[in-house]
Design a protein around this motif. Structure first.
Motif, mmCIF file in Angstrom:
data_model
loop_
_atom_site.group_PDB
_atom_site.id
_atom_site.type_symbol
_atom_site.label_atom_id
_atom_site.label_comp_id
_atom_site.label_asym_id
_atom_site.label_seq_id
_atom_site.Cartn_x
_atom_site.Cartn_y
_atom_site.Cartn_z
ATOM 1 N N ILE A 110 0.861 -1.186 0.000
ATOM 2 C CA ILE A 110 0.000 0.000 0.000
ATOM 3 C C ILE A 110 0.896 1.235 0.000
ATOM 4 N N THR A 111 0.721 2.081 -1.014
ATOM 5 C CA THR A 111 1.474 3.330 -1.081
ATOM 6 C C THR A 111 0.501 4.500 -1.027
ATOM 7 N N PRO A 112 0.578 5.330 0.028
ATOM 8 C CA PRO A 112 -0.302 6.499 0.111
ATOM 9 C C PRO A 112 0.260 7.664 -0.699
ATOM 10 N N PHE A 113 -0.633 8.480 -1.243
ATOM 11 C CA PHE A 113 -0.248 9.688 -1.968
ATOM 12 C C PHE A 113 -1.066 10.859 -1.442
ATOM 13 N N LEU A 114 -0.380 11.893 -0.979
ATOM 14 C CA LEU A 114 -1.074 13.095 -0.516
ATOM 15 C C LEU A 114 -1.891 13.675 -1.657
ATOM 16 N N THR A 115 -3.146 14.012 -1.366
ATOM 17 C CA THR A 115 -4.016 14.585 -2.382
ATOM 18 C C THR A 115 -4.630 15.878 -1.866
ATOM 19 N N ASP A 116 -5.394 16.545 -2.690
ATOM 20 C CA ASP A 116 -6.002 17.821 -2.309
ATOM 21 C C ASP A 116 -7.465 17.616 -1.969
ATOM 22 N N HIS A 117 -7.844 18.023 -0.764
ATOM 23 C CA HIS A 117 -9.223 17.888 -0.300
ATOM 24 C C HIS A 117 -9.484 19.010 0.703
ATOM 25 N N SER A 118 -10.733 19.132 1.125
ATOM 26 C CA SER A 118 -11.099 20.228 2.021
ATOM 27 C C SER A 118 -10.575 20.051 3.442
ATOM 28 N N VAL A 119 -10.122 18.858 3.782
ATOM 29 C CA VAL A 119 -9.483 18.635 5.079
ATOM 30 C C VAL A 119 -8.017 18.310 4.829
ATOM 31 N N PRO A 120 -7.104 18.879 5.629
ATOM 32 C CA PRO A 120 -5.666 18.611 5.402
ATOM 33 C C PRO A 120 -5.323 17.139 5.585
ATOM 34 N N ASP A 121 -4.193 16.748 5.030
ATOM 35 C CA ASP A 121 -3.633 15.417 5.227
ATOM 36 C C ASP A 121 -4.550 14.320 4.676
ATOM 37 N N SER A 122 -5.071 14.542 3.477
ATOM 38 C CA SER A 122 -5.925 13.557 2.805
ATOM 39 C C SER A 122 -5.087 12.747 1.813
ATOM 40 N N LEU A 153 -2.436 3.492 -3.589
ATOM 41 C CA LEU A 153 -2.136 2.525 -4.640
ATOM 42 C C LEU A 153 -1.867 1.187 -3.957
ATOM 43 N N VAL A 154 -2.672 0.186 -4.277
ATOM 44 C CA VAL A 154 -2.586 -1.114 -3.619
ATOM 45 C C VAL A 154 -2.172 -2.166 -4.648
ATOM 46 N N LYS A 155 -1.179 -2.983 -4.287
ATOM 47 C CA LYS A 155 -0.681 -4.020 -5.186
ATOM 48 C C LYS A 155 -0.710 -5.376 -4.479
ATOM 49 N N ALA A 156 -1.156 -6.379 -5.199
ATOM 50 C CA ALA A 156 -1.135 -7.764 -4.705
ATOM 51 C C ALA A 156 -1.396 -8.699 -5.873
ATOM 52 N N ASP A 157 -0.798 -9.873 -5.834
ATOM 53 C CA ASP A 157 -1.027 -10.894 -6.856
ATOM 54 C C ASP A 157 -0.757 -10.385 -8.271
ATOM 55 N N GLY A 158 0.197 -9.457 -8.396
ATOM 56 C CA GLY A 158 0.536 -8.934 -9.710
ATOM 57 C C GLY A 158 -0.473 -7.958 -10.282
ATOM 58 N N LYS A 159 -1.435 -7.502 -9.480
ATOM 59 C CA LYS A 159 -2.464 -6.564 -9.912
ATOM 60 C C LYS A 159 -2.395 -5.296 -9.071
ATOM 61 N N THR A 160 -2.967 -4.207 -9.615
ATOM 62 C CA THR A 160 -2.962 -2.935 -8.884
ATOM 63 C C THR A 160 -4.358 -2.327 -8.846
#
Length: 255
Positions: free
Chosen positions: A150-162, A166-173
């Motif tokens: 699991i890789t988190p990516f900071l995004t833009d939303h109305s609350v900070p720190d959102s 990206l989740v990977k397992a069994d060769g799929k994403t």
């Protein structure tokens, strides 16, 4: 169909349904990652998603309260998950986390945990107290839960720190967008995500306003959020200003 790998999605009613595609169960199918949307596909709010690898490893993303309609409850499967990831500090994403067993690890951004505790302190009658310490992730840094990445990516939303995930397992994403916008002060985060995430097998987009608005949407830069100093300081003995240092400095200059 022997030795063919499939994504599987199921809910309480049927197996093998994912969006407009249907996969019918067969003992000859080698199942890959399973994507299970427990809530949030038929309503706004109450988001709760599970991703399970073929080995049986499991993670949940969010467990929120309903915004309206049928009362949201925790799915029973969360009792056996390996970890829970929180995308951001809005009740329709975290409102049921207080019911998660204390031995299950829970991950969020560092600022998100602080926001949660403040919200619970002021709105404790609306959702259960989350009496635990969170593990903190950082944007762009992979977290491993058994054979799930699991890789988190900071995004833009109305609350900070959102965050998006990206989740990977069994060769799929699978890419989960979380709540996001493109007209905020951190809209550059969306560009960074697009550059980092290439062609996931499945995109889960949290889209409240997918059709947009005919009149257009103003960005934060288009709108002056700063209050007028005469309204702030007249008859005020003590004043606390919360905001970006640039905004606070601009407001103080107008005194």
């Amino acid at each position: 169909m022997h030795n063919t790998t499939y994504f599987a999605f199921y809910n309480d009613e049927n197996w093998g349904q994912f969006l407009h595609f249907k996969i019918f169960y067969s003992p000859h199918i080698i199942w890959a990652m399973k994507l299970i949307i427990h809530r949030g596909d038929k309503e706004i709010g109450g988001s709760c998603i599970e991703i399970r690898s073929n080995s049986g490893a499991s993670i949940f993303i969010d467990a929120g309260l309903e915004l309206y309609g049928e009362k949201a409850t925790l799915p029973k499967e969360i009792e056996n998950t390996d970890a829970v990831f929180l995308s951001h500090a809005h009740p329709d994403h975290f409102g049921l986390l207080g019911g998660v067993l204390p031995n299950i690890p829970m991950y969020c951004g560092e600022i998100t945990e602080s926001i949660l505790q403040i919200m619970i302190a002021f709105n404790g009658d609306k959702f259960d107290k989350i009496d635990r310490k969170f593990l903190h992730f950082k944007s762009g840094e992979e977290v491993k839960i058994k054979d799930i990445s699991i890789t988190p990516f900071l995004t833009d939303h109305s609350v900070p720190d959102s965050y998006a995930f990206l989740v990977k397992a069994d060769g799929k994403t699978v890419f989960y967008s979380g709540d996001f916008r493109t007209g905020g002060r951190k809209h550059h985060c969306i560009t960074r995500i697009l550059n980092a995430v290439k062609k996931p097998n499945i995109l889960i987009a949290d889209c409240t306003c997918i059709e947009g608005r005919k009149e257009g949407i103003k960005t934060e830069e288009d709108t002056d959020f700063l209050p007028k100093p005469e309204y702030c300081f007249t008859g005020t003995e003590h004043l606390m200003i919360l905001g970006r240092k640039e905004d606070v400095a601009s407001l103080l200059e107008k005194m």
